[in-house]
Design a protein around this motif. Structure first.
Motif, mmCIF file in Angstrom:
data_model
loop_
_atom_site.group_PDB
_atom_site.id
_atom_site.type_symbol
_atom_site.label_atom_id
_atom_site.label_comp_id
_atom_site.label_asym_id
_atom_site.label_seq_id
_atom_site.Cartn_x
_atom_site.Cartn_y
_atom_site.Cartn_z
ATOM 1 N N ALA A 51 -49.090 18.850 10.054
ATOM 2 C CA ALA A 51 -48.051 19.051 8.864
ATOM 3 C C ALA A 51 -48.961 19.469 7.522
ATOM 4 O O ALA A 51 -48.747 19.988 6.846
ATOM 5 N N ASP A 52 -50.218 18.681 7.691
ATOM 6 C CA ASP A 52 -51.128 19.078 6.605
ATOM 7 C C ASP A 52 -51.569 20.650 6.364
ATOM 8 O O ASP A 52 -51.570 21.077 5.658
ATOM 9 N N LEU A 53 -51.961 20.901 7.686
ATOM 10 C CA LEU A 53 -52.176 22.408 7.889
ATOM 11 C C LEU A 53 -51.049 23.371 7.200
ATOM 12 O O LEU A 53 -51.355 24.281 6.617
ATOM 13 N N ALA A 54 -49.955 22.991 7.867
ATOM 14 C CA ALA A 54 -48.727 23.865 7.435
ATOM 15 C C ALA A 54 -48.466 23.814 6.075
ATOM 16 O O ALA A 54 -48.436 24.997 5.241
ATOM 17 N N ALA A 55 -48.765 22.554 5.248
ATOM 18 C CA ALA A 55 -48.249 22.395 3.794
ATOM 19 C C ALA A 55 -49.588 23.358 3.116
ATOM 20 O O ALA A 55 -49.473 23.859 2.045
ATOM 21 N N MET A 56 -50.806 23.369 3.548
ATOM 22 C CA MET A 56 -51.944 24.102 3.176
ATOM 23 C C MET A 56 -51.892 25.548 3.251
ATOM 24 O O MET A 56 -51.904 26.327 1.992
ATOM 25 N N ALA A 57 -51.110 25.913 4.121
ATOM 26 C CA ALA A 57 -50.997 27.570 4.757
ATOM 27 C C ALA A 57 -49.788 28.093 3.552
ATOM 28 O O ALA A 57 -49.730 29.023 3.050
ATOM 29 N N ALA A 58 -48.750 26.894 3.356
ATOM 30 C CA ALA A 58 -47.626 27.339 2.582
ATOM 31 C C ALA A 58 -47.931 27.497 0.992
ATOM 32 O O ALA A 58 -47.365 27.953 0.231
ATOM 33 N N ALA A 59 -49.043 26.785 0.786
ATOM 34 C CA ALA A 59 -49.489 26.683 -0.662
ATOM 35 C C ALA A 59 -50.294 27.866 -1.059
ATOM 36 O O ALA A 59 -50.600 28.006 -2.183
ATOM 37 N N GLY A 60 -50.734 28.599 -0.149
ATOM 38 C CA GLY A 60 -51.559 29.946 -0.393
ATOM 39 C C GLY A 60 -52.794 29.348 0.222
ATOM 40 O O GLY A 60 -53.072 28.988 1.378
ATOM 41 N N VAL A 61 -54.072 30.240 -0.220
ATOM 42 C CA VAL A 61 -55.398 30.178 0.316
ATOM 43 C C VAL A 61 -55.825 28.425 0.267
ATOM 44 O O VAL A 61 -56.212 28.319 -0.607
ATOM 45 N N PRO A 62 -56.057 28.029 1.278
ATOM 46 C CA PRO A 62 -56.650 26.631 1.427
ATOM 47 C C PRO A 62 -57.857 26.689 1.342
ATOM 48 O O PRO A 62 -58.712 27.718 1.432
ATOM 49 N N GLU A 63 -58.536 25.582 1.062
ATOM 50 C CA GLU A 63 -60.040 25.086 0.628
ATOM 51 C C GLU A 63 -60.554 24.912 2.349
ATOM 52 O O GLU A 63 -59.971 24.107 3.142
ATOM 53 N N VAL A 64 -61.526 25.779 2.486
ATOM 54 C CA VAL A 64 -62.121 25.762 3.723
ATOM 55 C C VAL A 64 -62.573 24.344 4.220
ATOM 56 O O VAL A 64 -62.205 24.025 5.345
#
Length: 104
Positions: A51-64
């Motif tokens: 769920a966290d990974l999905a939210a990061m991807a939905a928000a744009g470019v995530p922090e590595v």
């Protein structure tokens, strides 16, 4: 624009291809996990990290660093569930598209 292998970043319209790959891999693994009838001790952890990974991807470019942390937690949670290994590998490959975290 196509960069070196570790930094693949080709725009598909206005969307970063790396983000699209991550979103697709996470969605597939979430579906595989949901369809898995077996319970295992860290299933809740796996669901939270997906769920966290999905939210990061939905928000744009995530922090590595956040991506890599979630990947490690996810691998620890489902690494021994052979039915999910292909999906976990897809997610790992998608995270690797973002390259290495920057060093201060």
């Amino acid at each position: 624009m196509l960069r070196s292998v570790g930094q693949k970043r080709v725009a598909d319209g206005d969307e970063d291809v790396r983000v699209k790959e991550l979103r697709t891999a996470v969605a597939r693994l979430r579906r595989r996990l949901a369809a898995l009838p077996a319970e295992f001790p860290d299933r809740g952890v796996a669901e939270e990290e997906l769920a966290d990974l999905a939210a990061m991807a939905a928000a744009g470019v995530p922090e590595v660093p956040r991506l890599r942390r979630s990947l490690l937690l996810l691998a620890g949670a489902i690494g021994s569930v052979s039915a999910l290994s292909a999906g976990l590998t897809e997610v790992r490959h998608a995270v690797e598209l973002f390259g290495e975290p920057s060093r201060p």
